[in-house]
Design an enzyme around this catalytic site. Sequence first.
Site, short mmCIF file in Angstrom:
data_model
loop_
_atom_site.label_atom_id
_atom_site.label_comp_id
_atom_site.label_asym_id
_atom_site.label_seq_id
_atom_site.Cartn_x
_atom_site.Cartn_y
_atom_site.Cartn_z
N LYS A 94 0.88 -1.18 0.00
CA LYS A 94 0.00 0.00 0.00
C LYS A 94 0.91 1.22 0.00
CE LYS A 94 -1.90 2.94 2.10
NZ LYS A 94 -1.69 4.38 1.80
N GLU A 108 8.98 1.04 11.34
CA GLU A 108 10.07 2.01 11.16
C GLU A 108 9.43 3.38 11.27
OE1 GLU A 108 13.28 1.60 10.75
OE2 GLU A 108 13.28 -0.57 10.56
N CYS A 162 13.52 10.38 7.93
CA CYS A 162 13.28 9.92 9.30
C CYS A 162 14.51 10.09 10.17
CB CYS A 162 12.83 8.47 9.27
SG CYS A 162 13.96 7.42 8.37
N GLU A 216 8.85 15.69 16.00
CA GLU A 216 9.43 15.54 14.66
C GLU A 216 8.75 16.53 13.71
OE1 GLU A 216 8.43 12.04 12.30
OE2 GLU A 216 10.54 11.83 11.81
P1 NAD Z 1 2.03 8.41 7.88
O1 NAD Z 1 2.22 7.61 9.11
O2 NAD Z 1 1.00 9.45 7.87
O3 NAD Z 1 1.71 7.47 6.63
C1 NAD Z 1 2.55 6.40 6.26
C2 NAD Z 1 1.73 5.38 5.51
O4 NAD Z 1 0.76 4.85 6.39
C3 NAD Z 1 0.97 5.91 4.30
O5 NAD Z 1 0.98 4.94 3.28
C4 NAD Z 1 -0.43 6.08 4.84
O6 NAD Z 1 -1.42 5.98 3.86
C5 NAD Z 1 -0.52 4.91 5.80
N1 NAD Z 1 -1.51 5.06 6.87
C6 NAD Z 1 -1.96 6.19 7.44
N2 NAD Z 1 -2.87 5.91 8.40
C7 NAD Z 1 -2.98 4.55 8.43
C8 NAD Z 1 -3.76 3.65 9.21
N3 NAD Z 1 -4.58 4.08 10.17
N4 NAD Z 1 -3.62 2.33 9.00
C9 NAD Z 1 -2.78 1.87 8.07
N5 NAD Z 1 -2.03 2.68 7.28
C10 NAD Z 1 -2.13 4.01 7.47
O7 NAD Z 1 3.47 8.97 7.59
P2 NAD Z 1 3.91 9.96 6.42
O8 NAD Z 1 3.43 11.31 6.80
O9 NAD Z 1 3.52 9.39 5.10
O10 NAD Z 1 5.49 9.85 6.52
C11 NAD Z 1 6.25 10.57 7.40
C12 NAD Z 1 6.63 9.76 8.62
O11 NAD Z 1 7.31 8.58 8.23
C13 NAD Z 1 7.58 10.49 9.52
O12 NAD Z 1 7.19 10.34 10.86
C14 NAD Z 1 8.91 9.79 9.30
O13 NAD Z 1 9.82 9.87 10.35
C15 NAD Z 1 8.48 8.40 9.04
N6 NAD Z 1 9.53 7.66 8.31
C16 NAD Z 1 10.26 6.72 8.98
C17 NAD Z 1 11.29 6.04 8.34
C18 NAD Z 1 12.11 5.00 9.04
O14 NAD Z 1 12.77 4.21 8.37
N7 NAD Z 1 12.13 4.93 10.35
C19 NAD Z 1 11.56 6.31 7.01
C20 NAD Z 1 10.81 7.29 6.35
C21 NAD Z 1 9.78 7.95 7.03
#
Ligand code: NAD
Length: 487
Positions: free
Chosen positions: A182, A257, A291, A388
């Site tokens: 997804k 992650e 991240c 963050e």
């Molecule tokens: P997000 O958590 O809003 O979304 C991430 C994914 O989760 C998207 O595909 C979204 O559609 C999905 N999602 C959202 N709500 C959901 C739910 N209730 N159930 C299942 N899936 C759901 O994050 P974002 O804004 O897309 O990305 C930024 C975040 O990602 C930051 O916090 C960043 O630190 C983190 N990140 C972490 C890493 C790592 O390796 N640790 C790498 C990149 C980004």
Amino acid sequence: MPTLLQQPLRLLIDGQWVGCASGATMDVINPSTGEVLAQEALGGAADIHQAVQAARRALESGPWARMRPAERTRLLLKLADALDQHGDELALLETLNTGKPLKVARLFDVGHAAECLRYNAGWATKLNGETRAVSLPGDWHAFTLREPVGVVGLIVPWNVPLAMAVSKIAPALAAGCTVVLKPAELTPLTALRLGELIVAVGFPPGVVNIVTGLGTEAGQALVAHPGVDKVSFTGSTAVGKAILASAAGNLKRVALELGGKSPVFIFPDADLDRAIDAAARGIFSNTGQVCAAGSRLFVHRSVAERVVEGVARRALQLRVAPGLEADAEIGPVISARQRERVMAYVASGRAEGAEVVAGGEAIDGAGYFIQPTVMVNTTPAMKVVREEIFGPVLCVQQFDDDSLEQLAARGNDTDFGLSSSIWTRDLRTAHQMVRRLKAGNVRVNAAAALDFAMPFGGYKQSGWGRENGREGVEAYTELKSVAIDLN
Ligand code: NAD
């Protein structure tokens, strides 16, 4: 214009490109211009169900279930070559969808994805159990087996869409799993083009399924689906916690992650030019949407003026522009909403007494651009220091005669524990800090050190589990203990 954008975007289920059950769509936006690039299918629970069933069939019967490990290796290597062959097109799609500089998308995002496939391809033939010397009475042959964990749901964010999708698909397939991916709703393009290449190189139907859609619908349905054995999620800590709750129904395995608020320590004996350059790159690359971004800078008082001046100068010099412009160094943030979020953080920092010494403003125009920003006089209690931001905003604090114990405690004063870096020429300082920092990744005198052989992941609320390395691929396996009584 890439051919992907000349047709309606669809879902990949069981080797077929199909529309979503509801027929609902959403605009895919170019964040450099605000223009609509395509219409994305908004998959929901019904589509997820189809995809999970296809993945289950592929796992349990058919060519994938019978495929020898060396054949999985060959398919993964073919996919890596296909990514290289179509690298310019994939990079263009990534730049259009994220705004990042085209050369970065080509070298890092696409190059990284191809190398990730190659690294993990080798693991398919090296996932062994082992014999164990048991002390049971009698005569035994005891050993372990590593088996694919099963059908895996993969959910990824929008900051590095292709590389992130591949970083999950590659080890999952090396381990023999089947997957439902997804992608983030804001950035589906490269995942869909990847899906076309997966079909073209010959992965059997159902091994990789891709369902685009909203997190709260398609994502939530995937996480809650009882036919999914494991979920691997990269994204925000808040959504990670929600995912844990949703996954409880069948106690599926969960890898997370999540976010970070990573400290960078610059000691007075450091190579300051390199440290300054790395501190700037560490927070401004990918417009701070990383991240592991080094978002909290701790600098010794004796060199603070030089370091802050150096980082601020780089912030002011960086060319902020649409990724398609040849000299662009950093692009926009991903959306209007993300720009508002970042600017609200900058405003809160100012209101709490921080001083902006570079940037601090949104850039007018159609795209979602923000000036690279450096804030000094920040304190541990400020929202900009605790949360963050996921944007190009650096928060600087100074240290003086703190012991390494005290300094590490200041670095560890966060809910997160993803990454950290240390700049010093003193071995004792480096090693003592390495041991004290509560972070999954520590770099010493290095700007970036991502390597597929090195496990990557977080302590504390930065996540559960590790990606990359042997640990990353073993995370897609279950371990079975077998004991045979030879009497
Ligand atoms: P997000 O958590 O809003 O979304 C991430 C994914 O989760 C998207 O595909 C979204 O559609 C999905 N999602 C959202 N709500 C959901 C739910 N209730 N159930 C299942 N899936 C759901 O994050 P974002 O804004 O897309 O990305 C930024 C975040 O990602 C930051 O916090 C960043 O630190 C983190 N990140 C972490 C890493 C790592 O390796 N640790 C790498 C990149 C980004």
